[in-house]
Enzyme design. Structure first.
Site, PDB file in Angstrom:
ATOM      1  CD  GLN A 183     -16.733  -1.226  -7.391  1.00 31.80           C
ATOM      2  OE1 GLN A 183     -16.611  -2.418  -7.106  1.00 31.80           O
ATOM      3  NE2 GLN A 183     -17.016  -0.822  -8.615  1.00 31.80           N
ATOM      4  CG  HIS A 220     -14.196  -0.951  -2.123  1.00 33.15           C
ATOM      5  ND1 HIS A 220     -14.090  -1.532  -3.364  1.00 33.15           N
ATOM      6  CD2 HIS A 220     -15.291  -1.521  -1.558  1.00 33.15           C
ATOM      7  CE1 HIS A 220     -15.080  -2.409  -3.543  1.00 33.15           C
ATOM      8  NE2 HIS A 220     -15.827  -2.409  -2.464  1.00 33.15           N
ATOM      9  CD  GLU A 269     -13.274  -6.415 -20.799  1.00 28.31           C
ATOM     10  OE1 GLU A 269     -12.735  -6.844 -21.812  1.00 28.31           O
ATOM     11  OE2 GLU A 269     -12.807  -6.534 -19.656  1.00 28.31           O
ATOM     12  CE1 TYR A 309      -4.134  -1.678  -0.266  1.00 29.78           C
ATOM     13  CE2 TYR A 309      -2.974  -3.287   1.088  1.00 29.78           C
ATOM     14  CZ  TYR A 309      -4.037  -2.946   0.264  1.00 29.78           C
ATOM     15  OH  TYR A 309      -4.984  -3.883  -0.067  1.00 29.78           O
ATOM     16  N   GLY A 315     -16.740   1.616 -15.714  1.00 31.63           N
ATOM     17  CA  GLY A 315     -15.399   1.043 -15.523  1.00 31.63           C
ATOM     18  C   GLY A 315     -15.270   0.055 -14.391  1.00 31.63           C
ATOM     19  CB  THR A 316     -16.964  -1.459 -11.924  1.00 28.86           C
ATOM     20  OG1 THR A 316     -16.910  -2.560 -11.009  1.00 28.86           O
ATOM     21  CG2 THR A 316     -18.407  -1.102 -12.204  1.00 28.86           C
ATOM     22  CB  CYS A 356      -2.287   6.990  15.822  1.00 30.08           C
ATOM     23  SG  CYS A 356      -3.876   7.849  15.745  1.00 30.08           S
ATOM     24  CG  ASP A 406      -8.168   6.824  -7.965  1.00 30.17           C
ATOM     25  OD1 ASP A 406      -9.007   7.748  -7.930  1.00 30.17           O
ATOM     26  OD2 ASP A 406      -8.240   5.892  -8.794  1.00 30.17           O
TER      27      ASP A 406
HETATM   28  P1  OAD Z   1     -11.716  -4.559 -12.222  1.00 33.64           P
HETATM   29  O1  OAD Z   1     -10.256  -4.598 -12.513  1.00 33.64           O
HETATM   30  O2  OAD Z   1     -12.349  -5.802 -11.735  1.00 33.64           O
HETATM   31  O3  OAD Z   1     -12.518  -4.106 -13.528  1.00 33.64           O
HETATM   32  C1  OAD Z   1     -12.144  -2.972 -14.257  1.00 33.64           C
HETATM   33  C2  OAD Z   1     -13.132  -2.783 -15.403  1.00 33.64           C
HETATM   34  O4  OAD Z   1     -12.760  -1.609 -16.097  1.00 33.64           O
HETATM   35  C3  OAD Z   1     -13.158  -3.931 -16.422  1.00 33.64           C
HETATM   36  O5  OAD Z   1     -14.499  -4.266 -16.734  1.00 33.64           O
HETATM   37  C4  OAD Z   1     -12.446  -3.331 -17.636  1.00 33.64           C
HETATM   38  O6  OAD Z   1     -12.978  -3.812 -18.872  1.00 33.64           O
HETATM   39  C5  OAD Z   1     -12.796  -1.864 -17.489  1.00 33.64           C
HETATM   40  N1  OAD Z   1     -11.822  -0.955 -18.116  1.00 33.64           N
HETATM   41  C6  OAD Z   1     -10.480  -1.107 -18.261  1.00 33.64           C
HETATM   42  N2  OAD Z   1      -9.951  -0.050 -18.879  1.00 33.64           N
HETATM   43  C7  OAD Z   1     -10.981   0.814 -19.128  1.00 33.64           C
HETATM   44  C8  OAD Z   1     -11.078   2.082 -19.768  1.00 33.64           C
HETATM   45  N3  OAD Z   1     -10.007   2.712 -20.253  1.00 33.64           N
HETATM   46  N4  OAD Z   1     -12.305   2.656 -19.828  1.00 33.64           N
HETATM   47  C9  OAD Z   1     -13.397   2.039 -19.335  1.00 33.64           C
HETATM   48  N5  OAD Z   1     -13.363   0.841 -18.742  1.00 33.64           N
HETATM   49  C10 OAD Z   1     -12.167   0.234 -18.621  1.00 33.64           C
HETATM   50  O7  OAD Z   1     -11.954  -3.338 -11.217  1.00 33.64           O
HETATM   51  P2  OAD Z   1     -13.216  -3.040 -10.298  1.00 33.64           P
HETATM   52  O8  OAD Z   1     -14.463  -3.509 -10.934  1.00 33.64           O
HETATM   53  O9  OAD Z   1     -13.121  -1.620  -9.885  1.00 33.64           O
HETATM   54  O10 OAD Z   1     -11.774  -4.027  -4.174  1.00 33.64           O
HETATM   55  O11 OAD Z   1     -12.896  -3.934  -9.049  1.00 33.64           O
HETATM   56  C11 OAD Z   1     -13.770  -3.940  -7.966  1.00 33.64           C
HETATM   57  C12 OAD Z   1     -13.028  -4.160  -6.693  1.00 33.64           C
HETATM   58  O12 OAD Z   1     -12.229  -5.350  -6.819  1.00 33.64           O
HETATM   59  C13 OAD Z   1     -12.019  -3.097  -6.335  1.00 33.64           C
HETATM   60  O13 OAD Z   1     -12.578  -1.975  -5.713  1.00 33.64           O
HETATM   61  C14 OAD Z   1     -11.095  -3.812  -5.418  1.00 33.64           C
HETATM   62  C15 OAD Z   1     -10.935  -5.080  -6.225  1.00 33.64           C
HETATM   63  O14 OAD Z   1     -10.550  -6.206  -5.545  1.00 33.64           O
HETATM   64  C16 OAD Z   1     -11.091  -4.147  -3.030  1.00 33.64           C
HETATM   65  O15 OAD Z   1      -9.886  -4.095  -2.996  1.00 33.64           O
HETATM   66  C17 OAD Z   1     -11.968  -4.348  -1.822  1.00 33.64           C
END
Ligand code: OAD
Length: 239
Positions: free
Chosen positions: A97, A115, A209, A62, A181-182, A142, A100
């Site tokens: 989520q 998160h 996608e 981290y 973007g998730t 702290c 940053d």
């Molecule tokens: P993921 O890495 O699982 O998914 C990222 C998504 O963004 C995918 O569907 C990609 O296709 C899409 N993507 C990539 N590049 C992109 C772009 N330039 N424009 C638009 N979309 C794009 O990330 P999250 O869904 O955010 O949690 O992951 C969810 C959680 O899993 C995170 O918050 C984290 C992780 O483990 C914790 O750490 C608790």
């Protein structure tokens, strides 16, 4: 048929963002080829058990990410959401989520970090959450209680995401739910689209996608966030 044309007038919007919105700012996503979870084991760096087993490994991971995000800058997708936030007269909540701070640095104010945040630490001794930009590896005290008990203020697997009551309240009032973007792989965020739908909201997905939950959205627009998000915001504000 165009999604926006088919929609009833809308006032309240909930936007869920994930790692994809920050990808073009140079921050790795989790599940793409070469993403963070290919480079590191989730159970080692993102669980309370991993932290108990090897705190130095987790703090170093981290510390690296906290330092890295401070060198990144918002991209046009963050900027477009900040513009929407500033201009939208109805309720709006950006539930991210992401840990940053690029939404805030782009100028958005209605942001909820479900998160946690890289730039906060959490004191396991007194529950303080001081702003934190420096490394934690050397166990700094702290600022509130003096104990060397700070950890990253990031929600790990097996921990409960923040402010779920506030998120569900916003989903209940939402006329429109937008996911950006998730991958739809991690709950409870992955379930928000179904919550919003069942409560009557329109649902829109903007992603590179189709995500795992694509079938739950009224409309999916595929493309890089830096293109599809500004286009959608312009459409919404212009319409
Ligand atoms: P993921 O890495 O699982 O998914 C990222 C998504 O963004 C995918 O569907 C990609 O296709 C899409 N993507 C990539 N590049 C992109 C772009 N330039 N424009 C638009 N979309 C794009 O990330 P999250 O869904 O955010 O949690 O992951 C969810 C959680 O899993 C995170 O918050 C984290 C992780 O483990 C914790 O750490 C608790």
């Amino acid at each position: 048929m165009c999604f926006m044309a088919a929609m009833a007038p809308l006032r309240n919007i909930v936007i869920l963002t994930g790692a994809g919105i920050s990808a073009e700012s140079g921050i790795d996503t989790f599940r793409s080829a070469g993403g963070l979870w290919e480079q590191h084991k989730v159970e080692d760096v993102a669980t309370p058990e991993g932290f108990a087993r090897d705190p130095d490994l987790v703090l170093r991971f981290y510390d690296m990410r906290r330092a890295a995000i401070q060198t990144k800058t918002p991209n046009p997708a963050h900027e477009a959401l900040a513009k929407l936030d500033g201009a939208w007269g109805g309720e709006l909540l950006i539930v991210t989520q992401n840990v940053d701070d690029l939404h805030e640095r782009a100028g958005a104010t209605r942001v909820l970090h479900m998160h946690g945040e890289h730039l906060n630490a959490w004191c396991a001794a007194c529950d303080a959450r001081p702003r934190w930009t420096e490394p934690l590896i050397h166990r700094p005290p702290c600022p509130a209680c003096g104990e060397p008990a700070l950890r990253p203020d990031v929600v790990w697997f097996g921990e409960v995401p923040y402010e779920m009551d506030r998120i569900h309240a916003a989903l209940r009032e939402a006329d429109l739910f937008v996911s950006i973007g998730t991958s739809g792989a991690v709950y409870p965020a992955a379930g928000f689209v179904r919550n919003a739908r069942s409560l009557g909201a329109q649902t829109l997905e903007l992603n590179l996608e189709a995500s795992q939950g694509s079938r739950w959205f009224d409309e999916t627009r595929l493309g890089p966030a830096s293109e599809v998000v500004p286009a959608w915001v312009d459409e919404l504000l212009g319409g």
